[in-house]
Design a protein around this motif. Structure first.
Motif, mmCIF file in Angstrom:
data_model
loop_
_atom_site.group_PDB
_atom_site.id
_atom_site.type_symbol
_atom_site.label_atom_id
_atom_site.label_comp_id
_atom_site.label_asym_id
_atom_site.label_seq_id
_atom_site.Cartn_x
_atom_site.Cartn_y
_atom_site.Cartn_z
ATOM 1 N N VAL A 202 0.867 -1.125 0.171
ATOM 2 C CA VAL A 202 0.000 -0.175 0.548
ATOM 3 C C VAL A 202 1.052 0.983 0.157
ATOM 4 O O VAL A 202 0.495 2.316 -1.168
ATOM 5 C CB VAL A 202 -1.031 -0.146 1.314
ATOM 6 C CG1 VAL A 202 -1.779 0.703 0.877
ATOM 7 C CG2 VAL A 202 -1.626 -1.728 1.270
ATOM 8 N N SER A 203 2.143 1.195 0.630
ATOM 9 C CA SER A 203 2.703 2.916 1.064
ATOM 10 C C SER A 203 3.405 3.008 -0.046
ATOM 11 O O SER A 203 3.944 3.421 -0.566
ATOM 12 C CB SER A 203 3.642 1.847 2.109
ATOM 13 O OG SER A 203 3.300 2.039 3.089
ATOM 14 N N ARG A 204 3.997 1.239 -0.872
ATOM 15 C CA ARG A 204 4.853 1.490 -2.136
ATOM 16 C C ARG A 204 3.686 2.397 -3.471
ATOM 17 O O ARG A 204 3.908 3.263 -4.348
ATOM 18 C CB ARG A 204 5.727 0.449 -2.512
ATOM 19 C CG ARG A 204 6.749 0.375 -3.911
ATOM 20 C CD ARG A 204 6.241 -1.187 -4.593
ATOM 21 N NE ARG A 204 4.960 -1.730 -4.896
ATOM 22 C CZ ARG A 204 4.644 -1.492 -5.571
ATOM 23 N NH1 ARG A 204 5.370 -0.828 -7.035
ATOM 24 N NH2 ARG A 204 3.744 -2.199 -6.426
ATOM 25 N N VAL A 205 2.274 1.949 -3.822
ATOM 26 C CA VAL A 205 1.323 2.423 -4.177
ATOM 27 C C VAL A 205 1.429 3.278 -4.067
ATOM 28 O O VAL A 205 1.143 4.603 -5.750
ATOM 29 C CB VAL A 205 0.253 1.354 -5.088
ATOM 30 C CG1 VAL A 205 -0.673 2.017 -5.507
ATOM 31 C CG2 VAL A 205 0.071 0.014 -5.182
ATOM 32 N N PHE A 206 1.014 4.236 -2.978
ATOM 33 C CA PHE A 206 1.150 5.863 -2.750
ATOM 34 C C PHE A 206 2.021 6.822 -2.904
ATOM 35 O O PHE A 206 1.794 7.344 -3.893
ATOM 36 C CB PHE A 206 0.632 6.016 -1.506
ATOM 37 C CG PHE A 206 -0.691 5.592 -1.684
ATOM 38 C CD1 PHE A 206 -1.088 6.962 -1.542
ATOM 39 C CD2 PHE A 206 -1.358 4.850 -0.367
ATOM 40 C CE1 PHE A 206 -2.378 7.047 -0.982
ATOM 41 C CE2 PHE A 206 -2.621 4.684 0.136
ATOM 42 C CZ PHE A 206 -3.946 5.929 -0.394
ATOM 43 N N ALA A 207 2.967 5.931 -3.213
ATOM 44 C CA ALA A 207 5.009 6.826 -3.529
ATOM 45 C C ALA A 207 5.116 6.601 -3.992
ATOM 46 O O ALA A 207 5.561 8.216 -5.072
ATOM 47 C CB ALA A 207 5.598 5.671 -2.459
ATOM 48 N N GLU A 208 4.467 5.373 -5.547
ATOM 49 C CA GLU A 208 4.412 5.416 -6.920
ATOM 50 C C GLU A 208 3.949 6.712 -7.428
ATOM 51 O O GLU A 208 4.378 7.272 -8.347
ATOM 52 C CB GLU A 208 4.464 4.544 -7.393
ATOM 53 C CG GLU A 208 5.991 3.199 -7.123
ATOM 54 C CD GLU A 208 5.829 2.282 -7.219
ATOM 55 O OE1 GLU A 208 4.622 1.188 -7.807
ATOM 56 O OE2 GLU A 208 6.486 1.154 -7.288
#
Length: 250
Positions: A202-208
């Motif tokens: 989830v954090s990775r998707v938001f960051a990207e």
């Protein structure tokens, strides 16, 4: 001589920021006393900004009548986090304070692991139909805002089976022609999260993506809720705090 900056702050001037600044050095009783003298809006600001464990301690320390009022102000995902942080013998007591609809929503969230997208999401979000006109959608969303749905920047377009078809920002809604259909203005190139996706993903998707909110769907595409970037920031902050506390213990 006491300096001007050290003078006591009168109760009617106390703000959430003042109390938060000294929060870590206060006892639980002092925190409750400070919270109770805050003006209502400042108390809400403080409550919504506390990490899960501190929020749980504060709510459990309030009188039952106050506890009922304040827990009902929280969105379902925050209530679920609060209950997960509560001692086992208090969980049912907290659930009993909720209205039937909210209790159903919270129980559904508690079925997810707290580190999954389903456990992070808010099941309340703005939804509209594709065949609505822009004017109808705007009128409907204004009604939702008056009913305290919460702050939202996007409306999600669902079909009768509650499957996600598209998304439209409030800015696009207000900028579009009133007789135009929602389906003509919505975006269909969607970023979504599976309900069982872990918080690292989830954090990775938001960051990207740089998005502020991402819809959560099940395997068949039914929309289940929305995770916001604030939810992710809260998780990261809590993990950092736990790591620091472990380091201090070592």
């Amino acid at each position: 001589m006491r300096r001007a900056s050290e003078r006591p702050i009168p109760d009617d001037e106390l703000t959430a920021a003042d109390l938060r600044e000294i929060w870590s050095i206060l006892s639980l009783d002092e925190r409750v006393q400070g919270f109770r003298v805050l003006p209502r809006e400042e108390a809400e600001t403080l409550l919504f900004g506390l990490p899960d464990q501190e929020l749980t301690k504060l709510v459990l320390a309030l009188k039952p009548s106050d506890r009922r009022y304040w827990i009902r102000l929280l969105p379902p995902d925050d209530i679920a986090d609060l209950i997960q942080s509560a001692p086992g013998d208090e969980k049912e007591n907290l659930l009993a304070l909720l209205d039937e609809r909210t209790r159903h929503e919270v129980n559904a969230l508690l079925a997810y692991s707290e580190d999954e997208a389903g456990g992070l999401m808010n099941p309340r979000y703005a939804r509209v139909r594709a065949d609505m006109t822009i004017d109808e959608a705007v009128s409907y969303l204004r009604k939702l805002a008056r009913q305290s749905l919460g702050t939202f920047s996007y409306a999600y377009v669902l079909n009768e089976q509650q499957k996600l078809l598209g998304v439209i920002s409030l800015r696009e809604l207000f900028a579009s022609g009133g007789d135009r259909k929602v389906r003509e203005a919505m975006q269909t190139d969607l970023v979504t999260l599976g309900e069982n996706v872990g918080q690292e993903e989830v954090s990775r998707v938001f960051a990207e993506t740089d998005l502020v909110a991402i819809p959560v769907v099940d395997a068949e595409g039914h929309m289940k809720g929305v995770v916001t970037v604030d939810d992710v920031v809260d998780v990261v902050q809590e993990e950092a705090t736990e790591d620091i506390q472990k380091f201090g213990g070592m």
